[in-house]
Design a protein around this motif. Structure first.
Motif, PDB file in Angstrom:
ATOM      1  N   ALA A   1       0.875  -1.434   0.006  1.00 33.90           N
ATOM      2  CA  ALA A   1      -0.082  -0.045   0.154  1.00 33.90           C
ATOM      3  C   ALA A   1       0.975   1.386  -0.043  1.00 33.90           C
ATOM      4  O   ALA A   1       1.623   1.460   1.151  1.00 33.90           O
ATOM      5  CB  ALA A   1      -0.928   0.225   1.297  1.00 33.90           C
ATOM      6  N   ILE A   2       0.926   1.974  -1.033  1.00 36.13           N
ATOM      7  CA  ILE A   2       1.906   2.963  -1.265  1.00 36.13           C
ATOM      8  C   ILE A   2       1.096   4.362  -0.846  1.00 36.13           C
ATOM      9  O   ILE A   2       2.019   5.282  -0.335  1.00 36.13           O
ATOM     10  CB  ILE A   2       2.405   3.386  -2.621  1.00 36.13           C
ATOM     11  N   ASP A   3       0.064   4.451  -1.041  1.00 36.81           N
ATOM     12  CA  ASP A   3      -0.631   5.487  -0.427  1.00 36.81           C
ATOM     13  C   ASP A   3      -2.136   5.364   0.441  1.00 36.81           C
ATOM     14  O   ASP A   3      -2.686   4.097  -0.270  1.00 36.81           O
ATOM     15  CB  ASP A   3      -1.067   6.781  -1.544  1.00 36.81           C
ATOM     16  N   ALA A   4      -2.331   6.197   1.245  1.00 34.13           N
ATOM     17  CA  ALA A   4      -3.519   5.395   2.136  1.00 34.13           C
ATOM     18  C   ALA A   4      -4.274   6.769   2.561  1.00 34.13           C
ATOM     19  O   ALA A   4      -3.807   7.971   2.962  1.00 34.13           O
ATOM     20  CB  ALA A   4      -2.939   4.950   3.661  1.00 34.13           C
ATOM     21  N   LYS A   5      -5.502   6.675   2.381  1.00 31.66           N
ATOM     22  CA  LYS A   5      -6.528   7.794   2.774  1.00 31.66           C
ATOM     23  C   LYS A   5      -7.517   7.148   3.733  1.00 31.66           C
ATOM     24  O   LYS A   5      -8.390   6.229   3.457  1.00 31.66           O
ATOM     25  CB  LYS A   5      -7.071   8.314   1.611  1.00 31.66           C
ATOM     26  N   VAL A   6      -7.752   7.750   5.075  1.00 30.63           N
ATOM     27  CA  VAL A   6      -8.906   7.068   5.688  1.00 30.63           C
ATOM     28  C   VAL A   6      -9.581   8.283   6.491  1.00 30.63           C
ATOM     29  O   VAL A   6      -8.928   9.600   6.833  1.00 30.63           O
ATOM     30  CB  VAL A   6      -7.872   6.551   6.969  1.00 30.63           C
ATOM     31  N   SER A   7     -10.970   8.474   6.435  1.00 31.27           N
ATOM     32  CA  SER A   7     -11.744   9.176   7.211  1.00 31.27           C
ATOM     33  C   SER A   7     -12.465   8.670   8.348  1.00 31.27           C
ATOM     34  O   SER A   7     -12.859   7.261   8.102  1.00 31.27           O
ATOM     35  CB  SER A   7     -12.797   9.996   6.412  1.00 31.27           C
ATOM     36  N   ILE A   8     -12.450   9.204   9.558  1.00 34.37           N
ATOM     37  CA  ILE A   8     -13.112   8.559  10.612  1.00 34.37           C
ATOM     38  C   ILE A   8     -14.448   9.099  11.005  1.00 34.37           C
ATOM     39  O   ILE A   8     -14.454  10.146  11.019  1.00 34.37           O
ATOM     40  CB  ILE A   8     -11.894   8.448  12.030  1.00 34.37           C
ATOM     41  N   ASP A   9     -15.260   8.249  11.389  1.00 35.34           N
ATOM     42  CA  ASP A   9     -16.505   8.895  11.570  1.00 35.34           C
ATOM     43  C   ASP A   9     -16.453   9.568  13.234  1.00 35.34           C
ATOM     44  O   ASP A   9     -16.233   8.867  14.044  1.00 35.34           O
ATOM     45  CB  ASP A   9     -17.503   7.593  11.923  1.00 35.34           C
ATOM     46  N   GLU A  10     -16.799  10.900  13.135  1.00 37.84           N
ATOM     47  CA  GLU A  10     -16.477  11.613  14.290  1.00 37.84           C
ATOM     48  C   GLU A  10     -17.225  11.226  15.256  1.00 37.84           C
ATOM     49  O   GLU A  10     -16.993  11.083  16.644  1.00 37.84           O
ATOM     50  CB  GLU A  10     -17.236  13.277  14.011  1.00 37.84           C
ATOM     51  N   ASN A  11     -18.646  10.659  15.157  1.00 38.47           N
ATOM     52  CA  ASN A  11     -19.253  10.027  16.135  1.00 38.47           C
ATOM     53  C   ASN A  11     -18.911   8.596  16.795  1.00 38.47           C
ATOM     54  O   ASN A  11     -19.618   8.570  17.817  1.00 38.47           O
ATOM     55  CB  ASN A  11     -21.011   9.910  15.538  1.00 38.47           C
ATOM     56  N   ALA A  12     -17.862   8.005  16.283  1.00 37.04           N
ATOM     57  CA  ALA A  12     -17.477   7.003  16.799  1.00 37.04           C
ATOM     58  C   ALA A  12     -16.141   7.449  17.837  1.00 37.04           C
ATOM     59  O   ALA A  12     -15.812   6.454  18.325  1.00 37.04           O
ATOM     60  CB  ALA A  12     -17.383   5.971  16.012  1.00 37.04           C
ATOM     61  N   LEU A  13     -15.814   8.416  17.443  1.00 38.92           N
ATOM     62  CA  LEU A  13     -14.757   8.719  18.331  1.00 38.92           C
ATOM     63  C   LEU A  13     -14.542   8.542  19.901  1.00 38.92           C
ATOM     64  O   LEU A  13     -13.417   8.235  20.627  1.00 38.92           O
ATOM     65  CB  LEU A  13     -14.016  10.113  17.993  1.00 38.92           C
ATOM     66  N   PHE A  14     -15.634   8.580  20.634  1.00 40.55           N
ATOM     67  CA  PHE A  14     -15.846   8.282  21.880  1.00 40.55           C
ATOM     68  C   PHE A  14     -15.350   6.980  22.338  1.00 40.55           C
ATOM     69  O   PHE A  14     -14.818   6.813  23.332  1.00 40.55           O
ATOM     70  CB  PHE A  14     -17.175   8.618  22.394  1.00 40.55           C
ATOM     71  N   ARG A  15     -15.282   6.170  21.415  1.00 38.82           N
ATOM     72  CA  ARG A  15     -14.748   4.806  21.723  1.00 38.82           C
ATOM     73  C   ARG A  15     -13.439   4.562  21.256  1.00 38.82           C
ATOM     74  O   ARG A  15     -12.891   3.215  21.273  1.00 38.82           O
ATOM     75  CB  ARG A  15     -15.981   3.449  21.500  1.00 38.82           C
ATOM     76  N   LEU A  16     -12.830   5.465  20.575  1.00 32.38           N
ATOM     77  CA  LEU A  16     -11.527   5.021  19.887  1.00 32.38           C
ATOM     78  C   LEU A  16     -10.400   5.962  20.448  1.00 32.38           C
ATOM     79  O   LEU A  16     -10.164   7.106  19.742  1.00 32.38           O
ATOM     80  CB  LEU A  16     -11.720   5.272  18.534  1.00 32.38           C
ATOM     81  N   PRO A  17      -9.949   6.010  21.747  1.00 32.63           N
ATOM     82  CA  PRO A  17      -9.097   7.006  22.140  1.00 32.63           C
ATOM     83  C   PRO A  17      -7.824   7.153  21.373  1.00 32.63           C
ATOM     84  O   PRO A  17      -7.379   8.200  21.250  1.00 32.63           O
ATOM     85  CB  PRO A  17      -8.974   6.496  23.752  1.00 32.63           C
ATOM     86  N   ALA A  18      -7.044   5.962  20.968  1.00 34.01           N
ATOM     87  CA  ALA A  18      -6.049   6.225  20.177  1.00 34.01           C
ATOM     88  C   ALA A  18      -6.095   6.947  18.899  1.00 34.01           C
ATOM     89  O   ALA A  18      -5.340   7.627  18.456  1.00 34.01           O
ATOM     90  CB  ALA A  18      -5.392   4.857  19.958  1.00 34.01           C
ATOM     91  N   VAL A  19      -7.233   6.718  18.238  1.00 32.73           N
ATOM     92  CA  VAL A  19      -7.443   7.550  16.906  1.00 32.73           C
ATOM     93  C   VAL A  19      -7.884   8.977  17.101  1.00 32.73           C
ATOM     94  O   VAL A  19      -7.339   9.746  16.449  1.00 32.73           O
ATOM     95  CB  VAL A  19      -8.937   6.626  16.259  1.00 32.73           C
ATOM     96  N   ARG A  20      -8.520   9.143  18.265  1.00 27.46           N
ATOM     97  CA  ARG A  20      -8.642  10.403  18.726  1.00 27.46           C
ATOM     98  C   ARG A  20      -7.501  11.206  18.735  1.00 27.46           C
ATOM     99  O   ARG A  20      -7.637  12.416  18.361  1.00 27.46           O
ATOM    100  CB  ARG A  20      -9.550  10.765  20.078  1.00 27.46           C
ATOM    101  N   GLU A  21      -6.375  10.724  19.005  1.00 32.36           N
ATOM    102  CA  GLU A  21      -5.199  11.578  19.049  1.00 32.36           C
ATOM    103  C   GLU A  21      -4.731  11.917  17.796  1.00 32.36           C
ATOM    104  O   GLU A  21      -3.777  12.674  17.672  1.00 32.36           O
ATOM    105  CB  GLU A  21      -4.020  10.613  19.734  1.00 32.36           C
ATOM    106  N   TYR A  22      -5.194  11.341  16.543  1.00 32.36           N
ATOM    107  CA  TYR A  22      -4.820  11.730  15.230  1.00 32.36           C
ATOM    108  C   TYR A  22      -5.172  12.777  14.841  1.00 32.36           C
ATOM    109  O   TYR A  22      -4.765  13.621  13.742  1.00 32.36           O
ATOM    110  CB  TYR A  22      -5.085  10.526  14.360  1.00 32.36           C
TER     111      TYR A  22
END
Lengths: 378, 295
Positions: free
Chosen positions: A203-224
């Motif tokens: 995987a040479i390039d990567a693009k990810v969007s996270i659902d804001e409404n789910a950040l409450f259960r993703l503390p590590a991703v929230r730090e991004y």
């Protein structure tokens, strides 16, 4: 919430997807030492939340650590589509035999996760979809069962003829779905997924969007979350629990409800003005929220007039009027404010506002026209 | 007539003891909705005062509420982390209409909940919606009752306060409504525009429809094409978000222009192509409706 390529690659690595090594640099010095550590040719890639980085000169190949330093020095601080580059990813250059496109997203129409893959990678997928729709295969995923083994294989088989490559690709699409589910993504995209001359897939390039409404259960991703990547006003708004988007006009808008807020912006345009922002203060008449909203709007130097548009349903207009009066007592505002309130207890509200010296209206059109006029005169 | 709810609606409120749940339970009861039960896990056996000293029972589960009170409709006010679970519980318990008010439900949670809802053949409204009201009969959700009056217009919208704005203008002009339905501002919702338009088309009392959409997705475009094929009463449309920048979420999680898809321009064009009168400003909605009703 959009995250950077290097952060997306971290999530992919956790899921087992092969990603070339690489590190993030914030200075030319760091870029040089990362390049030296990696050895050989490297690519220096701007980390900003937008596409078209290559075309903008934000992706450069370097033959030596010194050249990596020079490229980093040029890229760091440059602006790509209005976003300033604060970090670069330094990663080894890879020889490419073929490029594919692999993505999974939450599809509104089928109300489920949907894979989209194409053997024509490294290009704009919307363009592929328009010009050669047969080059794309889609696969709806039943959210209860996840991506099934045969579905993963069918996607891989669409991309590659070689059974060895099919096997690698089957694993990668499965891992991508895993990363997508575990991290509450609305989009997880590999573009391009490449094959090297040695037959290795990466995987040479990567693009990810996270659902804001789910950040409450993703503390590590929230730090991004990258606070440098958004205007300070938007950070303040999020902290005050306000929905705010900064725009380029000069009429500041403060509205209750997202739909009414958009309709208000549109009406500003209709009367010949330009909205300075989208702002939804929600259903609350809490003066603290009104204060936070007014602070954010007045700190924008381009705002020449402020417009309130409140529809009192469950929220009572007199409560909101008191909130506005209280808020303007707490902060010093020189920008003219015009207010429209209608609905529950509007007469009491108008009395409160006129006593405090505000121009109050009951018609949305009248107040917007007035605000546009005031902004034009300033 | 009215669509989806009427005097036979028997409502259970999930999250009845929370701030929003308790406030709106009293509002709904006062409006005349038959609120028959509440659900809050751990508070089963207690009761809740809906007004005028009338108390209704609280249950731990929706299943018990349905069994004991014959509830057929549910309103959900539970916090976002538990909302998808609450929807699935209601679907599993045999509820026929689920109205999910909660804003901020994780979208992947919704994909799973919606799959179960479809399996059970249940109607879901929302999430992130204001609910619905059949003026003079019943309301489920948070739409303020005082801005509506009974009459011939059906209203369907993705928005809350913008709908109130339009409905209020109709009411002030003396034009009443059969039912006003807020379908919700999330990317994944249950009942969509076409479901509501079909219900209005089948309702003898609905003589015209107001359809209020916004940027994001293709639901309005599909609805417009459906209208041309299937609906023989006039439809007045409005789209919010002409000045919204692409790629940004405008308050509602579903209000986002992705790539070139879901712009206001595209939706307005599709409305016009399919014979829907487009209101340029919210105030024009009322005038178009007047015209189409010959008033």
């Amino acid at each position: 919430m959009d995250i950077h390529e290097y952060q997306a690659k971290e999530l992919f690595t956790q899921a087992g997807i092969p990603v070339p090594p690489g590190e993030v640099a914030r200075t030319p010095d760091e870029a040089e030492s990362i390049a030296r550590k990696l050895g050989g040719k490297v690519v220096v890639k701007a980390q900003v939340h937008t596409g078209g980085r290559g075309k903008a000169g934000g992706v450069k190949l370097a033959d030596s650590p010194e050249e990596a330093r020079a490229h980093a020095s040029a890229i760091l601080g440059m602006e790509i589509k209005g976003l300033e580059v604060a970090r670069v990813l330094v990663t080894p250059a890879v020889d490419i035999e073929s490029e594919a496109y692999v993505a999974v997203l939450v599809d509104r129409e089928s109300q489920a996760p949907m894979f989209m893959v194409s053997p024509e990678g490294g290009v704009d997928i919307e363009q592929v979809a328009e010009e050669t729709p047969d080059a794309i295969r889609k696969q709806r995923v039943d959210p209860r069962y996840g991506l099934l083994p045969h579905q993963a294989y069918q996607l891989a088989e669409f991309l590659y003829e070689d059974p060895k490559l099919q096997k690698q690709a089957t694993a990668i699409v499965t891992q991508l779905f895993d990363a997508f589910s575990r991290n509450a993504c609305s989009l997880a995209e590999i573009n391009p997924l490449i094959v090297t001359p040695a037959g290795e897939m990466k995987a040479i390039d990567a693009k990810v969007s996270i659902d804001e409404n789910a950040l409450f259960r993703l503390p590590a991703v929230r730090e991004y979350r990258d606070l440098d990547a958004e205007p300070e006003s938007e950070t303040q708004a999020r902290e005050a629990d306000l929905s705010y988007v900064k725009l380029d006009g000069n009429v500041g808008c403060c509205v209750n409800g997202a739909g009414l807020a958009m309709a208000t912006m549109d009406l500003v345009k209709y009367y010949g003005g330009e909205p300075a922002n989208f702002l939804d203060i929600g259903g609350s008449s809490n003066p603290d929220k009104v204060v936070a909203a007014l602070r954010i709007i007045t700190e924008d130097p381009s705002v020449k007039a402020i417009l309130f548009n409140i529809f009192g349903g469950i929220t009572r207009c007199d409560d909101v009027a008191n909130g506005i009066v209280e808020a303007t007592r707490r902060i010093d505002i020189e920008t003219p404010i015009v207010i429209r309130l209608t609905g529950t207890n509007e007469e009491e509200a108008l009395a409160i506002l006129s006593e405090a010296g505000f121009s109050a209206y009951t018609s949305m059109d009248d107040v917007v026209e007035k605000a546009v006029q005031l902004a034009a005169q300033a | 007539m009215s669509v989806f709810i009427d005097r036979s609606t028997r409502l259970v409120v999930q999250g009845i003891t929370g701030r929003d749940g308790s406030f709106h339970t009293r509002q709904m009861s006062e409006y005349g909705t038959q609120v028959v039960a509440g659900v809050t896990p751990g508070k089963g056996g207690q009761s809740f005062e809906v007004g005028n000293g009338t108390r209704i029972p609280i249950f731990n589960t929706v299943e018990a509420a349905v069994r004991e009170t014959g509830a057929n409709t549910s309103a959900i006010y539970v916090p976002p982390p538990f909302a998808a679970g609450a929807i699935m519980e209601a679907a599993d318990a045999g509820i026929e209409l689920i109205v999910a008010i909660t804003e901020g439900v994780p979208v992947q949670d919704m994909t799973r909940a919606y799959a179960l809802v479809q399996d059970k053949g249940v109607r879901l409204l929302g999430p992130n919606c204001p609910g619905l009201i059949s003026p003079g009969k019943s309301k489920v959700g948070i739409i303020p009752g005082q801005i509506t009056i009974p009459g011939p217009v059906g209203v369907v919208s993705r928005s809350g306060t913008l709908t109130y704005e339009a409905v209020n203008q109709l009411t002030v002009a003396g034009i009443g409504q059969t039912t006003c339905v807020g379908i919700g501002g999330d990317p994944i919702i249950g009942t969509n525009f076409i479901d509501c338009l079909r219900a209005f088309g089948d309702d003898d009392d609905t003589e015209a429809v107001v359809m209020i959409g916004e940027i994001g997705g293709t639901d309005e475009q599909e609805a417009a094409r459906w209208v041309k094929e299937h609906l023989d009463i006039p439809v007045v449309g409005f789209i919010a978000g002409q000045t919204a920048p692409p790629g940004r979420t405008m308050g509602h999680a579903g209000a986002i222009i992705s790539g070139s898809e879901g712009t206001a321009e595209e939706k307005i064009r599709t409305f016009k192509e399919n014979g829907i009168a487009v209101a340029e400003r919210p105030v024009d909605i009322r005038d178009h409706i007047k015209e189409s009703l010959g008033l």
